[in-house]
Design a protein around this motif. Structure first.
Motif, short mmCIF file in Angstrom:
data_model
loop_
_atom_site.label_atom_id
_atom_site.label_comp_id
_atom_site.label_asym_id
_atom_site.label_seq_id
_atom_site.Cartn_x
_atom_site.Cartn_y
_atom_site.Cartn_z
N LEU A 166 0.81 -1.22 0.00
CA LEU A 166 0.00 0.00 0.00
C LEU A 166 0.84 1.27 0.00
CD1 LEU A 166 -2.79 -1.07 2.52
CD2 LEU A 166 -2.81 -1.22 0.04
N LYS A 167 2.04 1.22 0.56
CA LYS A 167 2.86 2.42 0.66
C LYS A 167 3.59 2.74 -0.65
CE LYS A 167 3.64 2.00 5.65
NZ LYS A 167 4.65 1.93 6.73
N ASP A 168 3.72 1.76 -1.52
CA ASP A 168 4.36 1.96 -2.81
C ASP A 168 3.25 2.07 -3.87
OD1 ASP A 168 5.72 1.84 -5.24
OD2 ASP A 168 7.24 0.45 -4.49
N LYS A 195 0.40 -1.96 -9.89
CA LYS A 195 0.71 -3.16 -10.67
C LYS A 195 -0.01 -4.38 -10.11
CE LYS A 195 5.28 -1.62 -12.27
NZ LYS A 195 6.73 -1.89 -12.28
N TRP A 196 -0.07 -4.49 -8.79
CA TRP A 196 -0.77 -5.61 -8.17
C TRP A 196 -2.26 -5.56 -8.50
CZ3 TRP A 196 0.68 -8.39 -3.13
CH2 TRP A 196 2.06 -8.63 -3.09
N ILE A 197 -2.85 -4.37 -8.40
CA ILE A 197 -4.28 -4.23 -8.68
C ILE A 197 -4.58 -4.56 -10.13
CG2 ILE A 197 -6.19 -2.57 -8.79
CD1 ILE A 197 -4.92 -1.13 -6.41
N ALA A 249 8.39 -7.71 -6.57
CA ALA A 249 7.62 -8.83 -7.10
C ALA A 249 6.19 -8.40 -7.43
CB ALA A 249 7.59 -9.98 -6.09
N VAL A 250 5.68 -8.93 -8.55
CA VAL A 250 4.32 -8.64 -9.00
C VAL A 250 3.62 -9.97 -9.29
CG1 VAL A 250 2.89 -7.52 -10.76
CG2 VAL A 250 5.02 -6.44 -10.01
N PRO A 251 2.41 -10.19 -8.79
CA PRO A 251 1.71 -11.45 -9.05
C PRO A 251 1.41 -11.61 -10.55
CG PRO A 251 0.22 -9.84 -8.09
CD PRO A 251 1.60 -9.27 -7.98
N SER A 252 1.53 -12.85 -11.02
CA SER A 252 1.35 -13.07 -12.45
C SER A 252 0.60 -14.36 -12.77
CB SER A 252 2.71 -13.11 -13.15
OG SER A 252 3.54 -14.13 -12.59
N ILE A 253 0.24 -15.16 -11.78
CA ILE A 253 -0.44 -16.44 -12.02
C ILE A 253 -1.87 -16.34 -11.52
CG2 ILE A 253 -0.42 -18.92 -11.57
CD1 ILE A 253 2.58 -18.70 -11.05
N PHE A 254 -2.82 -16.33 -12.45
CA PHE A 254 -4.24 -16.26 -12.10
C PHE A 254 -5.01 -17.25 -12.97
CE2 PHE A 254 -2.48 -12.19 -10.87
CZ PHE A 254 -3.03 -11.99 -9.62
N PRO A 255 -5.01 -18.52 -12.59
CA PRO A 255 -5.65 -19.56 -13.42
C PRO A 255 -7.16 -19.41 -13.51
CG PRO A 255 -5.00 -20.46 -11.29
CD PRO A 255 -4.41 -19.09 -11.35
#
Length: 286
Positions: free
Chosen positions: A34-36, A42-44, A99-105
């Motif tokens: 949240l602070k960055d 990117k996460w959202i 790190a950024v999440p990238s796996i959303f099956p």
């Protein structure tokens, strides 16, 4: 406190997924940065959950990150446990700072994407291309020639038209014509386009003939320094030039007056000039 994953369609943290963790697969939960602001965005964006706004309690589970997004490091502050257990057993995974999440099956594709692929239709279109080309190549030659001539005539008529054409444009278009009658000079002076022929008489330069075109494309003609009245050649030269061809034809007429060919009796030209002088004089007298 038990966390639940905020990713779309993910059930990590729910009772139905407890058996998965009991089977030995370690699932960890990671809070939104949240602070960055940039990293949070990117996460959202990566999470296919519509209109989701994360809070300080929101978490994503480790199933949505690759192995390269983690750093494994020893982080046990108890010295006795560090001596009792091998360091490779006492390890905890930490996310890298960027790190950024990238796996959303469970991502649901848009309706257009769920439709059948357009590739078969593309292949069909490509397969029919040779037949189309063959049909075009076997088209009647005379018909193609007629269409070509029609298009050329339309193009020529557009280029010939003087509607909304300035004197500067007329000047430039005349200079670009390859078959322009020789012996003419052109100059824009006092909001008029002067198309004239020079000569020398008694060692003095003299304008032998001139076509004067105004901004409204009306014209006047002069020969040997005398203005020719419109009624003399009204049937030959229009009072208002509407096409480039009309200016070109007028230049050819002026050239014939100034340079009569061997086939034309010079006396006819001189007689014509005398008639112009007499008519002009009589009109002034009246």
């Amino acid at each position: 406190m038990g966390y639940k994953c905020a990713a779309f369609g993910c059930k990590s943290g729910y009772r139905s997924q407890k058996s998965r963790q009991n089977a030995g697969e370690k699932i960890t939960f990671h809070s939104y940065p949240l602070k960055d602001e940039i990293l949070r965005a990117k996460w959202i964006h990566a999470n296919p959950r519509k209109d989701f706004v994360p809070s300080k309690y929101s978490r994503l589970c480790s199933l949505h990150f690759t192995s390269g997004d983690f750093v494994e490091m020893h982080n046990d502050s108890n010295a006795q446990r560090r001596l009792k257990y091998p360091t490779e057993v006492l390890r905890k995974r930490y996310l890298k700072k960027d790190a950024v999440p990238s796996i959303f099956p469970n991502m649901v594709l848009p309706a257009k994407s769920r439709k059948s692929s357009t590739m078969p239709r593309l292949l069909e279109a490509v397969s029919t291309m040779p037949r189309l080309l063959e049909a075009v190549s076997t088209e009647n030659t005379n018909s193609r020639s007629q269409k070509s001539k029609t298009l050329q005539n339309l193009s020529d008529s557009v280029e010939d038209d003087l509607t909304f054409t300035s004197l500067e444009e007329i000047h430039d278009r005349l200079l670009c014509k390859d078959d322009l009658p020789d012996g003419f000079e052109m100059k824009i002076f006092d909001e008029r386009l002067l198309i004239y022929r020079l000569g020398v008489e008694d060692e003095l330069p003299k304008i032998k003939a001139c076509i004067t075109v105004k901004n409204d494309h009306t014209r006047s003609l002069s020969l040997d320094g005398k203005l020719i009245d419109d009624i003399i050649f009204d049937d030959l030269v229009p009072y208002v030039f509407q096409t480039m061809s009309q200016i070109y034809d007028t230049m050819m007429l002026i050239k014939a007056w100034c340079e009569p060919s061997d086939k034309i009796d010079i006396s006819v030209i001189n007689c014509f000039k005398d008639d112009i002088d007499n008519l002009t004089f009589s009109m002034k007298k009246e």
